[in-house]
Design a protein around this motif. Structure first.
Motif, mmCIF file in Angstrom:
data_model
loop_
_atom_site.group_PDB
_atom_site.id
_atom_site.type_symbol
_atom_site.label_atom_id
_atom_site.label_comp_id
_atom_site.label_asym_id
_atom_site.label_seq_id
_atom_site.Cartn_x
_atom_site.Cartn_y
_atom_site.Cartn_z
ATOM 1 N N SER A 138 53.670 18.894 -6.340
ATOM 2 C CA SER A 138 53.110 17.795 -7.311
ATOM 3 C C SER A 138 52.235 18.708 -8.277
ATOM 4 C CB SER A 138 52.414 17.001 -6.560
ATOM 5 O OG SER A 138 51.719 17.496 -5.553
ATOM 6 N N GLU A 139 51.746 19.849 -7.723
ATOM 7 C CA GLU A 139 50.987 20.901 -9.006
ATOM 8 C C GLU A 139 51.954 20.988 -10.020
ATOM 9 O OE1 GLU A 139 47.855 21.840 -9.341
ATOM 10 O OE2 GLU A 139 46.793 21.819 -7.550
ATOM 11 N N LYS A 140 53.144 21.356 -9.668
ATOM 12 C CA LYS A 140 54.117 22.025 -10.579
ATOM 13 C C LYS A 140 54.469 20.524 -11.639
ATOM 14 C CE LYS A 140 58.436 24.285 -11.278
ATOM 15 N NZ LYS A 140 59.034 23.171 -12.590
ATOM 16 N N GLN A 141 54.662 19.540 -10.963
ATOM 17 C CA GLN A 141 54.990 18.388 -11.642
ATOM 18 C C GLN A 141 53.921 18.068 -12.582
ATOM 19 O OE1 GLN A 141 55.611 15.397 -8.518
ATOM 20 N NE2 GLN A 141 57.680 15.953 -8.504
ATOM 21 N N LEU A 142 52.334 18.355 -12.190
ATOM 22 C CA LEU A 142 51.407 18.146 -13.076
ATOM 23 C C LEU A 142 51.264 18.993 -14.105
ATOM 24 C CD1 LEU A 142 49.095 16.143 -12.912
ATOM 25 C CD2 LEU A 142 47.801 17.951 -11.705
ATOM 26 N N PHE A 186 53.457 8.859 -16.110
ATOM 27 C CA PHE A 186 52.998 8.264 -14.783
ATOM 28 C C PHE A 186 52.740 9.235 -13.719
ATOM 29 C CE2 PHE A 186 56.316 5.009 -16.534
ATOM 30 C CZ PHE A 186 55.251 4.047 -16.758
ATOM 31 N N ILE A 187 51.757 8.965 -12.942
ATOM 32 C CA ILE A 187 51.122 9.698 -11.785
ATOM 33 C C ILE A 187 51.145 8.806 -10.701
ATOM 34 C CG2 ILE A 187 49.352 11.183 -10.441
ATOM 35 C CD1 ILE A 187 48.708 12.174 -13.540
ATOM 36 N N GLU A 188 51.918 8.758 -9.515
ATOM 37 C CA GLU A 188 51.816 7.975 -8.365
ATOM 38 C C GLU A 188 51.484 8.531 -7.037
ATOM 39 O OE1 GLU A 188 55.865 6.288 -7.398
ATOM 40 O OE2 GLU A 188 56.471 8.491 -7.067
ATOM 41 N N ASN A 189 50.812 8.048 -6.254
ATOM 42 C CA ASN A 189 50.427 8.568 -4.928
ATOM 43 C C ASN A 189 50.708 7.588 -3.982
ATOM 44 O OD1 ASN A 189 49.090 9.972 -2.894
ATOM 45 N ND2 ASN A 189 47.086 10.191 -3.907
ATOM 46 N N GLY A 190 51.205 8.239 -2.541
ATOM 47 C CA GLY A 190 51.664 7.073 -1.759
ATOM 48 C C GLY A 190 51.845 8.117 -0.615
ATOM 49 N N SER A 191 51.127 7.789 0.751
ATOM 50 C CA SER A 191 51.339 8.664 1.881
ATOM 51 C C SER A 191 52.549 8.519 2.399
ATOM 52 C CB SER A 191 50.322 8.222 2.947
ATOM 53 O OG SER A 191 48.766 8.611 2.486
ATOM 54 N N TRP A 192 53.128 7.416 2.470
ATOM 55 C CA TRP A 192 54.676 7.371 2.957
ATOM 56 C C TRP A 192 55.580 7.094 2.257
ATOM 57 C CZ3 TRP A 192 50.499 4.266 4.331
ATOM 58 C CH2 TRP A 192 50.687 3.049 4.202
ATOM 59 N N ALA A 193 55.464 6.054 1.265
ATOM 60 C CA ALA A 193 56.446 5.371 0.349
ATOM 61 C C ALA A 193 55.947 5.209 -0.932
ATOM 62 C CB ALA A 193 57.163 4.348 1.016
ATOM 63 N N PRO A 194 55.685 6.359 -1.595
ATOM 64 C CA PRO A 194 55.302 6.137 -3.225
ATOM 65 C C PRO A 194 56.389 5.391 -4.037
ATOM 66 C CG PRO A 194 55.667 8.126 -2.743
ATOM 67 C CD PRO A 194 55.982 7.788 -1.491
ATOM 68 N N VAL A 195 56.132 4.173 -4.427
ATOM 69 C CA VAL A 195 56.722 3.344 -5.371
ATOM 70 C C VAL A 195 56.070 3.198 -6.687
ATOM 71 C CG1 VAL A 195 58.333 2.626 -3.786
ATOM 72 C CG2 VAL A 195 56.364 1.151 -4.192
ATOM 73 N N ALA A 196 54.741 3.322 -6.969
ATOM 74 C CA ALA A 196 53.995 2.867 -7.907
ATOM 75 C C ALA A 196 54.694 3.118 -9.211
ATOM 76 C CB ALA A 196 52.484 3.519 -7.806
ATOM 77 N N ALA A 197 55.259 4.307 -9.511
ATOM 78 C CA ALA A 197 55.654 4.972 -10.895
ATOM 79 C C ALA A 197 56.983 4.029 -10.992
ATOM 80 C CB ALA A 197 56.246 6.320 -10.833
ATOM 81 N N LYS A 198 57.676 3.663 -10.358
ATOM 82 C CA LYS A 198 58.822 2.876 -10.564
ATOM 83 C C LYS A 198 58.475 1.455 -10.763
ATOM 84 C CE LYS A 198 63.136 1.045 -8.277
ATOM 85 N NZ LYS A 198 63.856 1.229 -6.974
ATOM 86 N N LYS A 199 57.471 0.752 -9.904
ATOM 87 C CA LYS A 199 57.157 -0.423 -10.325
ATOM 88 C C LYS A 199 56.302 -0.549 -11.764
ATOM 89 C CE LYS A 199 57.741 -2.260 -6.038
ATOM 90 N NZ LYS A 199 58.222 -3.640 -5.599
ATOM 91 N N MET A 200 55.627 0.507 -12.162
ATOM 92 C CA MET A 200 54.820 0.499 -13.308
ATOM 93 C C MET A 200 55.854 0.686 -14.306
ATOM 94 S SD MET A 200 51.157 2.515 -12.745
ATOM 95 C CE MET A 200 52.023 4.094 -12.112
ATOM 96 N N ARG A 201 57.003 1.448 -14.284
ATOM 97 C CA ARG A 201 57.760 1.725 -15.235
ATOM 98 C C ARG A 201 58.603 0.233 -15.714
ATOM 99 N NH1 ARG A 201 61.391 6.537 -17.135
ATOM 100 N NH2 ARG A 201 63.279 5.305 -18.451
ATOM 101 N N ILE A 261 52.779 12.277 -5.856
ATOM 102 C CA ILE A 261 51.929 12.823 -4.864
ATOM 103 C C ILE A 261 52.008 12.143 -3.466
ATOM 104 C CG2 ILE A 261 49.407 13.411 -4.290
ATOM 105 C CD1 ILE A 261 48.814 12.839 -7.358
ATOM 106 N N LYS A 262 52.127 12.853 -2.459
ATOM 107 C CA LYS A 262 52.047 12.510 -1.101
ATOM 108 C C LYS A 262 50.884 12.682 -0.525
ATOM 109 C CE LYS A 262 56.653 11.114 -0.477
ATOM 110 N NZ LYS A 262 57.523 11.970 0.402
ATOM 111 N N SER A 263 50.012 11.843 -0.451
ATOM 112 C CA SER A 263 48.472 12.077 0.056
ATOM 113 C C SER A 263 47.765 12.831 -0.691
ATOM 114 C CB SER A 263 48.621 12.369 1.340
ATOM 115 O OG SER A 263 49.158 11.486 2.278
ATOM 116 N N ALA A 264 48.036 14.266 -1.011
ATOM 117 C CA ALA A 264 47.187 14.950 -1.930
ATOM 118 C C ALA A 264 48.258 15.995 -2.422
ATOM 119 C CB ALA A 264 46.239 15.685 -0.782
#
Length: 387
Positions: A374-378, A333-348, A366-369
């Protein structure tokens, strides 16, 4: 399409349709679709299925030409879906002495689709192992429930050794389309039949007991050579095995930052010799994305958090996978969110109850960009997926 002689006794009388935009109201068919129908001429004459109402006139013209002065004795109804059974009533009215041969489930559906059709003394109910002798041709009926409707049956002709396979082994595309079989057959199978892998496996076991030399489906080309190739593909697809080693990345991106992360991940994977396919779920054909999710052994879902949940196109995509019994894959999973990224948790959470799903870490958050973290995570995710 004009009629075509397929064997000494079997004639193709179907029709191409290049004007339909969406098959079953949802699948894009840029090269159209074929509605296949066949006539077996013997001491008795059997018509194998009708066609969609969109091709009624052409079908009856072809049928008249194939029959010449003969009258049909039987209409074999493999499947009651309207793209194949749309002209059952018109056939029955034109040929009042012909019997309609079908499973008990199909006969019940005839009454539903054609409430004004009088079926009294017009039907022959058949089931698994039943036969119908036409003369030198004997038809053997093979039930195929939930491939992909409950009333479906296939028919084996023991003289020409042909399996009339209903929707099995079908594909999108008109018959005069010059294209690879597997691509559109895979998209057709995964999206239309894909949920019913166990039922397809059951039918394949029955098919293995028959001396099949030709397969005549209700959509797509007649298969007359290299049948092992087609049977092999169906075995892979229906057992939910990955067909190719590689990574499929499905993503949505609002302002381009998630897309940027996906492009960088693709570069890193390709650099390590990994085959990669990418789909923008907001713009690309959803059915092709579902096809690729089943095709490859690894999948990355990349999306933004939206209204505290999953971005709508990604949510729709995941729902499609759930509906088709998605299983036996490796997921990241890759998620993005500017203030509260939860997409990965929801997808899983959507995949945790699916069968044989392996999750790969890390989750790229990713927090916005993209930034240094996040580059290291990638980078770490690319390494993990490449292994």
């Amino acid at each position: 399409m004009t009629i075509q002689k397929l064997t000494n006794d079997i004639i193709y009388v179907g029709a191409d349709d290049k004007t339909l935009d969406l098959f079953e109201g949802q699948y894009i068919i840029p090269n159209g679709i074929s509605y296949n129908s066949y006539v077996i001429t013997d001491e008795k004459v059997a018509v194998m299925d009708t066609v969609d109402n969109r091709a009624t006139d052409e079908w009856f013209d072809n049928l008249n030409q194939a029959l010449s002065e003969k009258q049909p004795d039987y209409l074999i109804v493999s499947h009651m879906e309207p793209d194949h059974a749309g002209n059952v009533q018109k056939f029955a009215e034109k040929y009042p002495n012909a019997k309609l041969v079908a499973t008990i489930g199909a006969i019940k559906m005839m009454q539903q689709f054609f409430p004004n059709l009088n079926l009294t003394d017009r039907t022959i109910t058949v089931g698994e192992g039943d036969t119908l002798c036409l003369g030198k041709h004997t038809l053997h009926f093979v039930t195929a429930p939930m491939v992909h409707w409950p009333e479906v049956m296939m028919t084996y002709d023991d003289f020409d050794k042909v399996l009339f396979s209903a929707d099995g082994f079908g594909k999108f595309g008109a018959l005069d389309t010059d294209e690879d079989w597997a691509c559109e057959a895979r998209r057709y199978y995964i999206n239309i039949v894909g949920k019913y892998g166990a039922q397809v496996q059951s039918v394949l076991k029955k098919a293995a007991t028959l001396d099949i030399q030709k397969i005549f489906p209700l959509h797509g080309p007649m298969l007359t050579e290299n049948l092992g190739y087609y049977l092999g593909k169906y075995d892979i697809w229906s057992s939910y095995k990955p067909e190719d080693k590689g990574v499929f990345i499905a993503y949505t991106s609002v302002y381009g930052h998630t897309k940027q992360a996906v492009e960088k991940l693709k570069e890193k994977l390709v650099a390590q010799g990994v085959k990669v396919s990418v789909s923008d779920l907001a713009r690309d054909d959803m059915a092709e994305a579902v096809e690729d999710a089943f095709r490859y052994d690894r999948i990355v879902l990349a999306t933004t958090t939206y209204d505290g949940g999953i971005f709508p196109f990604m949510e729709t995509f995941i729902n499609h996978l759930k509906a088709k019994n998605y299983q036996n894959r490796t997921l990241a999973f890759i998620e993005n969110g500017s203030w509260a990224p939860v997409a990965a948790k929801k997808m899983r959470a959507e995949f945790e109850n699916m069968k044989d799903i392996t999750f790969v870490e890390p989750v790229v958050s990713i927090k916005s960009a993209l930034n240094e973290q996040s580059e290291k995570q990638l980078n770490d995710l690319a390494e993990a997926l490449a292994k």
